[in-house]
Design an enzyme around this catalytic site. Structure first.
Site, PDB file in Angstrom:
ATOM      1  CB  CYS A 316       5.275 -10.872   7.383  1.00 57.21           C
ATOM      2  SG  CYS A 316       4.805 -12.073   6.145  1.00 57.21           S
ATOM      3  CB  CYS A 525       2.291   2.660  15.089  1.00 59.97           C
ATOM      4  SG  CYS A 525       2.420   3.520  13.519  1.00 59.97           S
TER       5      CYS A 525
END
Lengths: 590, 86
Positions: A316, A525
């Site tokens: 998710c 990231c």
């Protein structure tokens, strides 16, 4: 005071009387005004109290009353919950307060319930579903005698736990090892903002116990591991898969097959979800449908690993999810559990061996279903000759791997510490003004959009820095390091060397005459896994040539231009940088 | 023979489309192709799907289809990768 003249006709003056009169007048003059003042005070204070004053008094009284009542209630309910196993020491330590209201009402002498197995409180609580002919008192008693383990108290687990608790499943186990975070709350509606940092199983138990004090709820505040599964799974009748990663799904499947428990399996991502019931009525298991865990699929090099482990999107936090997608699937999972436990198994989608698929964006009809295969005879765990006969047999399948875990490690010099980058960015916030000028910068860095910070020594060794953000562009669009370059990981892994060079150079990066100078690309990231994968590929493509003073023989000028450039991985990702920012809310991150 | 394949979950994401059309050489005998042949064609003609194919289900007319199931013109074919999120 006047001097008294002698009274007419009397020779003797009564001086004592006059003195007394004078003193009396003096005293009266002193006292009377004070009495008048005192009386007027009394009169002015004998008015009706104002509205505010009345409310204040009432509020104080009600606080006192509530306090007394809660004292009494907490004593009563502590005992009730102890008997039910509802609240334990662990919960008390985690701040879970006892729930209120456990008072068993004796029935009137002329009145009786249809079943001695349900109390008057239960009859009242479940009345609206008890009168459904398909369920009835017998079905409700079956629910009361059932035990269900919900694995994962997240987006799916939230509605599953709420509805199962409300419907009167007698013993509800809730397992989760994570803590509630602010980013969970848009979909994990069983928790709330005040519980951020609390374990999710404990938070979910707290909400459910408030909803229904008649049932026993056990919080297992641990992630699912083989040993936990061996200990906990046998205690329950039905398992509900509300996990969020393939490793946990394979582990739960294998435990379900080995301990012979049906699984109501849900999953959701983006706008979609899937629902099915497996290991039920001789039907297939999860491995029958998906024999290979992702990490066993083809995986050569960073690209193969990424594809194998993120087949069309993983979790998710990377792909995004609308809260109502797991919400929809979770509600349907609860429905399947109620049918399986309540004696309505013939009506379960497991009985027809079907998988329901939901797509919230499909205007034609968001639901469809397919009939699944039967058991796979060659299945590794439920087949004719299973290779997995214990949860110790296939340990790698149960580790939630990310591609970077399977790569050879980067050299220590290829990492940047989050504190190092945080302090660099704090000291030299990227701005239009300090974007580098061409002469100091090698051609590869010529890019108006890219942050190139020209910094000398004494700066933690970072020097000239260009931040490359490899998160998906939707994540980057929400928030990012100023003037960083967004080059999503899937593009880095799929694009050719020439394409990547063009991206790193930027739109105006064609000044080939400029001399090269050492520059660091800090690749970032969210958590430091994809960036590691990216650094691995970028070093393979560019840095080996740059490191090699001979220039790699056959390679042309392209390679030479990158000489001196290094690609560094930000350890722990932007999340770790965020921990160096005060307050952390100043750096919202998705 | 042209077959329309409905895409779900990761397959839809990979192609950024809800369906793809794929041209496959039907067997001359009964004008059908096997599931395995269709998978091969998909892998070659739609490279972004390669990463989702190994773990996906293929359903023909709303029913799970093994590799040897024959697909004929007009069948509803759906490519369904697993979803892991929750």
């Amino acid at each position: 005071m006047s001097s008294a003249s002698p009274p007419p006709g009397g020779g003797k003056v009564n001086w004592e009387l006059w003195i007394l009169r004078a003193v009396g007048v003096g005293v009266a003059l002193y006292i009377v005004p004070r009495w008048v003042h005192f009386l007027s005070f009394l009169v002015s204070n004998s008015r009706r109290p104002s509205r505010e004053e009345q409310q204040l008094v009432l509020r104080s009284l009600s606080i006192l009353e509530d306090h007394a009542r809660s004292k009494e209630a907490s004593i009563t309910h502590q005992i009730t919950l102890e008997e039910l196993g509802g609240i334990d020491e662990q919960d008390t330590a985690a701040g879970v307060e006892p729930v209120s209201g456990a008072r068993e009402m004796p029935m009137a002498p002329f009145w009786t319930s249809g079943s001695s197995a349900l109390s008057s409180a239960e009859v009242e609580l479940y009345g609206r579903q008890l009168i459904l002919p398909q369920l009835g008192v017998a079905g409700q008693v079956r629910l009361k005698e059932s035990s269900v383990l919900v694995v994962g108290a997240g987006g799916l687990g939230s509605p599953v736990c709420l509805y199962l608790a409300a419907a009167g499943i007698g013993r509800l186990g809730i397992m989760d090892g994570d803590a509630v975070a602010m980013t969970n709350l848009h979909r994990q509606v069983i928790h709330n903002a005040a519980r951020c940092g609390t374990n999710k199983a404990i938070s979910a138990k707290q909400t459910c116990q408030h909803l229904n004090k008649q049932i026993r709820i056990d919080a297992h505040d641990t992630p699912l591991t083989p040993s936990v599964a061996e200990r906990v799974v046998p205690q329950y009748d039905v398992l509900v898969d509300c996990t969020d990663n393939p490793a946990a799904r394979y582990l739960l499947n294998d435990a379900a097959v080995l301990f012979n428990k049906p699984v109501v399996c849900g999953s959701a991502l983006r706008w979609e979800g899937q629902l099915w019931v497996y290991n039920y009525r001789s039907g297939p298991c999860y491995r029958c449908l998906h024999p290979q865990p992702p990490h066993r699929l083809d995986q050569s090099g960073p690209e193969g690993l990424f594809n194998a482990l993120s087949p069309g999107g993983g979790a998710c936090d990377m792909e995004g999810v609308i809260g109502t997608a797991p919400g929809t699937i979770g509600v349907m999972q609860a429905m399947e559990v109620l049918k399986v436990c309540g004696g309505l198994g013939d009506h379960s989608i497991g009985a027809s061996n079907r998988m329901v698929m939901y797509d919230g964006l499909d205007a034609e009809g968001p639901f469809r279903s397919i009939r699944l295969r039967t058991k796979r005879p060659t299945c590794a765990v439920c087949g004719d000759h299973p290779s997995i006969s214990s949860l110790q047999d296939s340990p790698d399948d149960y580790i939630d791997m990310c591609p970077a875990d399977l790569l050879p490690p980067l050299p220590p010099s290829a990492h940047v510490k989050p504190s190092q980058l945080a302090s660099h960015l704090h000291r030299h916030p990227p701005s239009e003004a300090n974007l580098s000028a061409p002469p100091r910068v090698p051609p590869i860095l010529q890019d108006d959009n890219t942050y190139q910070q020209q910094v000398g020594g004494g700066d933690g060794g970072l020097g000239a820095v260009s931040v490359v953000d490899v998160r998906p562009s939707a994540h980057y669009a929400v928030s990012h390091v100023r003037h960083s370059l967004n080059l999503p990981i899937d593009q880095i892994l799929s694009q050719s060397k020439e394409e990547l060079l063009a991206r790193l150079r930027g739109p105006r990066g064609n000044n080939r005459g400029a001399p090269p100078s050492p520059v660091s690309y800090v690749v970032v990231c969210r958590r430091g896994n994809d960036s590691r994968l990216a650094v691995s590929k970028l070093r393979d493509l560019f840095q080996e040539e740059a490191d090699d003073d001979q220039g790699g023989g056959g390679e042309g000028g392209e390679g030479r231009e990158e000489k001196g450039c290094t690609f560094l991985n930000l350890q722990g990702g932007l999340e770790a940088v965020r921990r160096n920012v005060e307050p952390t809310e100043a750096m919202p991150l998705v | 023979m042209r077959i329309r394949v409905l895409l779900f979950a990761g397959a839809k994401e990979a192609m950024r489309a809800g369906a793809v059309d794929v041209e496959v050489n039907a067997s001359s005998a009964d004008n059908t192709v096997s599931v395995a042949e269709l998978m091969d064609s998909l892998r070659q003609t739609h490279p972004p799907l390669a990463k989702v194919l190994p773990n996906s289900l293929l359903a023909v007319n709303q029913e799970y289809a093994e590799d040897d199931v024959r697909i004929k013109e007009g069948d509803e074919v759906a490519l369904i990768p697993p979803i892991s999120g929750g």
